[in-house]
Scaffold this active site. Structure first.
Site, short mmCIF file in Angstrom:
data_model
loop_
_atom_site.label_atom_id
_atom_site.label_comp_id
_atom_site.label_asym_id
_atom_site.label_seq_id
_atom_site.Cartn_x
_atom_site.Cartn_y
_atom_site.Cartn_z
N HIS A 53 18.48 -35.61 -10.21
CA HIS A 53 18.00 -35.94 -8.66
C HIS A 53 16.32 -35.76 -8.83
O HIS A 53 15.84 -35.67 -7.49
CB HIS A 53 18.74 -35.54 -7.47
CG HIS A 53 19.97 -35.84 -7.56
ND1 HIS A 53 20.47 -36.99 -7.19
CD2 HIS A 53 21.19 -34.91 -7.88
CE1 HIS A 53 21.95 -37.17 -7.28
NE2 HIS A 53 22.41 -35.75 -7.63
N TRP A 72 -2.90 -2.63 -1.72
CA TRP A 72 -2.29 -3.90 -2.14
C TRP A 72 -3.15 -4.96 -1.07
O TRP A 72 -2.74 -5.09 0.23
CB TRP A 72 -1.03 -4.16 -1.91
CG TRP A 72 -0.38 -5.33 -2.57
CD1 TRP A 72 -0.16 -5.63 -3.85
CD2 TRP A 72 0.03 -6.53 -1.81
NE1 TRP A 72 0.34 -6.84 -3.71
CE2 TRP A 72 0.68 -7.40 -2.48
CE3 TRP A 72 0.30 -6.71 -0.35
CZ2 TRP A 72 1.35 -8.77 -2.18
CZ3 TRP A 72 0.56 -8.07 0.09
CH2 TRP A 72 1.14 -8.65 -0.96
N GLU A 111 17.28 -16.71 -10.41
CA GLU A 111 17.05 -15.41 -10.80
C GLU A 111 16.06 -15.34 -12.08
O GLU A 111 15.33 -14.89 -12.33
CB GLU A 111 18.06 -14.44 -10.84
CG GLU A 111 17.86 -12.98 -11.36
CD GLU A 111 16.94 -12.33 -10.50
OE1 GLU A 111 16.39 -12.81 -9.30
OE2 GLU A 111 16.50 -11.11 -10.92
N LYS A 156 12.29 -14.10 -12.65
CA LYS A 156 11.97 -13.08 -13.68
C LYS A 156 10.83 -13.42 -14.30
O LYS A 156 10.00 -12.74 -14.56
CB LYS A 156 13.21 -12.52 -14.18
CG LYS A 156 14.12 -11.28 -13.92
CD LYS A 156 13.95 -10.21 -13.15
CE LYS A 156 13.36 -10.46 -11.91
NZ LYS A 156 14.08 -10.00 -10.76
N GLU A 175 7.46 -14.02 -12.76
CA GLU A 175 6.85 -12.79 -12.08
C GLU A 175 6.14 -11.90 -13.11
O GLU A 175 5.14 -11.48 -12.66
CB GLU A 175 7.67 -12.26 -11.18
CG GLU A 175 8.85 -11.48 -11.59
CD GLU A 175 9.63 -10.77 -10.55
OE1 GLU A 175 8.94 -10.37 -9.40
OE2 GLU A 175 10.81 -10.80 -10.68
N CYS A 198 0.95 -1.19 0.20
CA CYS A 198 -0.08 -0.14 -0.19
C CYS A 198 0.89 1.11 -0.01
O CYS A 198 2.17 1.24 0.49
CB CYS A 198 -0.84 -0.11 1.30
SG CYS A 198 -1.83 -1.41 1.45
N ARG A 209 5.13 0.67 -6.25
CA ARG A 209 4.84 -0.34 -4.87
C ARG A 209 3.90 -1.61 -5.12
O ARG A 209 4.05 -2.52 -4.46
CB ARG A 209 4.29 0.37 -3.55
CG ARG A 209 5.32 1.31 -3.32
CD ARG A 209 4.89 2.45 -2.20
NE ARG A 209 4.66 1.84 -0.93
CZ ARG A 209 5.51 1.87 -0.04
NH1 ARG A 209 6.63 2.49 -0.04
NH2 ARG A 209 5.31 1.41 1.12
N ASN A 235 -1.11 1.25 6.05
CA ASN A 235 -0.25 0.18 5.21
C ASN A 235 0.17 -0.87 5.99
O ASN A 235 0.61 -0.36 7.16
CB ASN A 235 0.97 0.77 4.51
CG ASN A 235 2.14 -0.12 4.05
OD1 ASN A 235 1.76 -1.28 3.81
ND2 ASN A 235 3.16 0.37 3.71
N GLY A 236 0.19 -2.16 6.00
CA GLY A 236 0.65 -3.13 6.86
C GLY A 236 -0.42 -4.10 7.34
O GLY A 236 -1.55 -3.97 6.59
N LYS A 293 6.41 -3.76 -4.97
CA LYS A 293 7.58 -3.61 -4.89
C LYS A 293 8.39 -3.31 -3.43
O LYS A 293 9.45 -3.94 -3.35
CB LYS A 293 7.61 -2.04 -5.62
CG LYS A 293 9.31 -1.61 -5.87
CD LYS A 293 9.85 -2.38 -6.93
CE LYS A 293 11.47 -2.09 -6.87
NZ LYS A 293 12.05 -3.08 -7.73
C1 F6R Z 1 11.92 -9.84 -7.72
C2 F6R Z 1 11.99 -8.91 -6.66
C3 F6R Z 1 11.48 -9.26 -5.44
C4 F6R Z 1 12.59 -8.57 -4.37
C5 F6R Z 1 12.28 -8.59 -3.05
C6 F6R Z 1 13.03 -7.93 -1.98
O1 F6R Z 1 12.19 -9.25 -9.01
O2 F6R Z 1 12.02 -7.55 -6.99
O3 F6R Z 1 12.01 -10.47 -5.29
O4 F6R Z 1 13.71 -8.88 -4.60
O5 F6R Z 1 10.98 -8.51 -2.82
O6 F6R Z 1 12.89 -6.80 -1.95
P1 F6R Z 1 13.87 -5.59 -1.53
O7 F6R Z 1 15.25 -5.86 -2.18
O8 F6R Z 1 13.31 -4.35 -1.64
O9 F6R Z 1 14.23 -5.95 -0.10
#
Ligand code: F6R
Length: 608
Positions: free
Chosen positions: A503, A74, A480, A484, A487, A2, A27, A98-99, A603
């Site tokens: 395995h 959110w 990673e 990517k 997501e 949020c 966010r 938020n929270g 975010k």
């Molecule tokens: C994936 C992504 C998330 C963040 C994770 C941690 O592309 O961006 O997996 O890496 O939510 O966020 P931070 O780095 O802000 O602690």
């Protein structure tokens, strides 16, 4: 997560509130709302979905008023519909949050037993209901706010407005960030300084347990018992240009292409380009004296940490314990003071990472923070801050923050090796030299591989599942790559250590599941090629991401081979990040998903 904004203004605020919400869009959110007070009446507009839905409502039915609060939600408790969208109104009280209010269910039961009538499924509504109850018991607004803060538990940033006091907004923080902005005769509240950047750059960050009473004259900050506290004003570096996509279709694309430039900035902070040596690091962490390092982070930042583990162990002979922060914080891991702890976070606000940091701090460890937002909570609570200097990352899927985190960790691993005598001066020069060459190489790669990846993405978008494989530092990179892709394109993908294939995952191999193999021609190359043979022998389709030496050494038939230049082993993870980012990006663009704000993602993850 949020986003929150509030303005005590001298001119109408609704439009400015929505503008500020736009700067918080990164966010992630699924509904939004605004409330203002005008001529003794408090009113609101709320809408499901993106902000243009809210803007449409506001243009059909404008909200006058020079004081207001706004929110992007959110969803955690309750579906993302208009009823559950904030601000919530109860008896002339408006609340945005938020929270998570952890004891909301118990409070709600009590209030219902006392006759309260709830209209939403949210945890937030208990905040408004509680304040209303305390006011009915005769408390004034401030006392009712403090009484509510002493009743709720959990993680929250709260902003509250009262119909009967059209000059004041109250705010509180326990967990998620909240900034107070000081303007000229106007005051602002926001989840971060970026939201407030067009209004003011004079900011004070609330700390956990702070309650701010904000009016035209300024902000009075007290703790939850009402005792005054002082919070430092700082000049924020955040500026409004940050939300500009330039010539790119998406922030993610812009951020992928920015990498050579931002990595140069990051490196300039850690290495001396003239002498090919590392610069001295913050002395709060004495690498020489350490017996071990604990690293923790979430998501992409965790995968950066996994690459870092390989480097700290190899170059500095420093044992690394690493875990995702949501596990780390509860593992009750025995820690000793001759270890230091490193926390990696783009936002610097991730709840689990912050909780892990506090666990280590309580155990007496020195804390290092590798962060992008140097004013963030994680940075503020660390002993040593290692900024990654990536600039604001707006695309929800992390790209440039990941490679900058890697660049910073590579520099730190060299510094640690130098301090511990595990690398000599010649090795230091050679390693630093390779880091210095990296931005140029990344630039070349970005321009040379784009057409091939765009075509390949069309093919990839036809599949439902994809497997990524890698060894050594290419193993975290495989994870990673999978993260990517899933997501932003919503294609199911998994990343595995290539040696683990037999395995279990090998059972999945057939022509319907492409296998993306990340294999520079390094110490592990031959072994990874053997794993590729196992895939080929079972009719699997291989997308091979390698370098020139690797391409000429492997004779296997592939669905596509992406050839990068031969690069020193240290910088391969950063260079090889580029094709995996672009592959995910173009696949998502081709599939028409919301690349910058993928569904369900946030975010800055400020809740558990
Ligand atoms: C994936 C992504 C998330 C963040 C994770 C941690 O592309 O961006 O997996 O890496 O939510 O966020 P931070 O780095 O802000 O602690």
């Amino acid at each position: 997560m949020c986003g929150i904004v509030g303005i005590v203004g001298n001119t109408p605020v609704a439009e400015r509130l929505v503008d500020a919400l736009k700067r918080l869009e990164y966010r992630g959110y699924d509904s939004a709302g605004v409330a203002t007070i005008h001529d003794g009446a408090m009113d609101r507009r709320r809408a499901e979905g993106k902000l243009f839905n809210l803007e449409k409502k506001l243009s059909d039915e404008p909200l006058p008023g020079q004081i207001g609060i706004a929110h992007t939600r959110w969803a955690t408790h309750g579906v993302p519909n208009e009823t559950n969208a904030h601000p919530h109104f109860v008896d002339g009280i408006a609340v945005v949050h938020n929270g998570i209010i952890e004891n909301f269910s118990e409070i709600k039961d009590d209030l219902i037993a006392e006759g309260a009538c709830f209209t939403t499924q949210t945890d937030t509504e208990v905040v408004a209901q509680l304040i209303a109850k305390y006011r009915r018991q005769g408390l004034d607004n401030r006392a009712a706010m403090l009484a509510m803060l002493n009743r709720v538990t959990g993680a929250f940033a709260l902003v509250v407005m009262f119909k009967d006091d059209p000059d004041t907004i109250m705010a509180a923080r326990f967990g998620p960030p909240l900034a107070v902005g000081f303007g000229k005769g106007e005051m602002f509240l926001g989840s971060d300084a970026i939201a407030l950047s067009p209004f003011t750059n004079e900011i004070a960050y609330l700390e956990d347990g702070d309650c701010a009473i904000v009016d035209h004259r300024g902000a009075e900050i007290v703790d939850f018992s009402g005792k005054p506290v002082v919070r430092k004003h700082q000049i924020s570096q955040a500026t409004a240009f940050m939300v500009d996509k330039g010539n790119h279709r998406h922030f993610m694309e812009k951020e992928i292409y920015e990498q050579p430039e931002v990595i140069s900035h990051a490196l300039a902070h850690y290495v001396d380009f003239a002498t090919n040596t590392v610069k001295p690091v913050d002395s709060a962490i004495d690498f020489k004296a350490l017996r071990g390092l604990a690293i923790s982070a979430c998501g992409t930042a965790y995968l950066a940490g996994l690459v870092g583990k390989y480097w700290f162990e190899r170059y500095a002979r420093l044992p690394v314990e690493i875990d995702v922060a949501s596990e780390f914080r509860y593992r009750e891991m025995p820690l000793s003071k001759d270890q230091a702890a490193l926390f990696i976070s783009q936002s610097g606000e991730t709840a689990d990472t912050l909780a892990s940091l506090r666990y280590c701090k309580d155990s007496g460890l020195k804390i290092g923070a590798i962060v992008n937002v140097s004013e963030s909570t994680i940075a503020r609570e660390a002993d040593a801050v290692f900024p990654i200097l990536a600039g604001p990352e707006i695309g929800v899927a992390s790209t440039k923050a990941f490679t900058c985190q890697l660049a910073v960790m590579a520099s730190l691993a060299i510094s640690a090796g130098k301090a511990r005598g595990t690398i000599n001066a010649a090795e230091e020069k050679q390693l630093v030299q390779s880091l210095i060459e990296m931005p140029r190489i990344m630039s070349q790669v970005l321009h040379s591989i784009q057409p091939q990846l765009e075509t390949l993405s069309r093919d990839l978008s036809k599949f439902k599942d994809v497997l990524y494989l890698g060894r050594g530092t290419s193993y975290p990179l495989a994870m990673e790559g999978a993260l990517k892709l899933k997501e932003i394109s919503y294609i199911h993908a998994e990343g595995y250590a290539a040696g683990e294939l037999k395995h279990g995952p090998i059972a999945l191999i057939d022509e319907n599941m492409p296998v993306i193999v990340i294999a520079p021609h390094d110490r592990f190359f031959e072994k990874t090629v053997s794993n590729m043979q196992e895939v080929a022998a079972r009719g699997g389709r291989i997308i091979f991401i390698t370098d020139e030496k690797g391409a000429s050494a492997s004779k296997l038939e592939t669905m596509a081979t992406i050839v990068l230049p031969n690069v020193p082993e240290l910088i391969a993870p950063m260079v090889f990040s580029l094709p995996i980012q672009l592959l995910a990006y173009h696949t998502a663009v081709f599939m028409g998903t919301d690349v910058d704000q993928p569904r369900n993602l946030a975010k800055s993850v400020t809740v558990e």
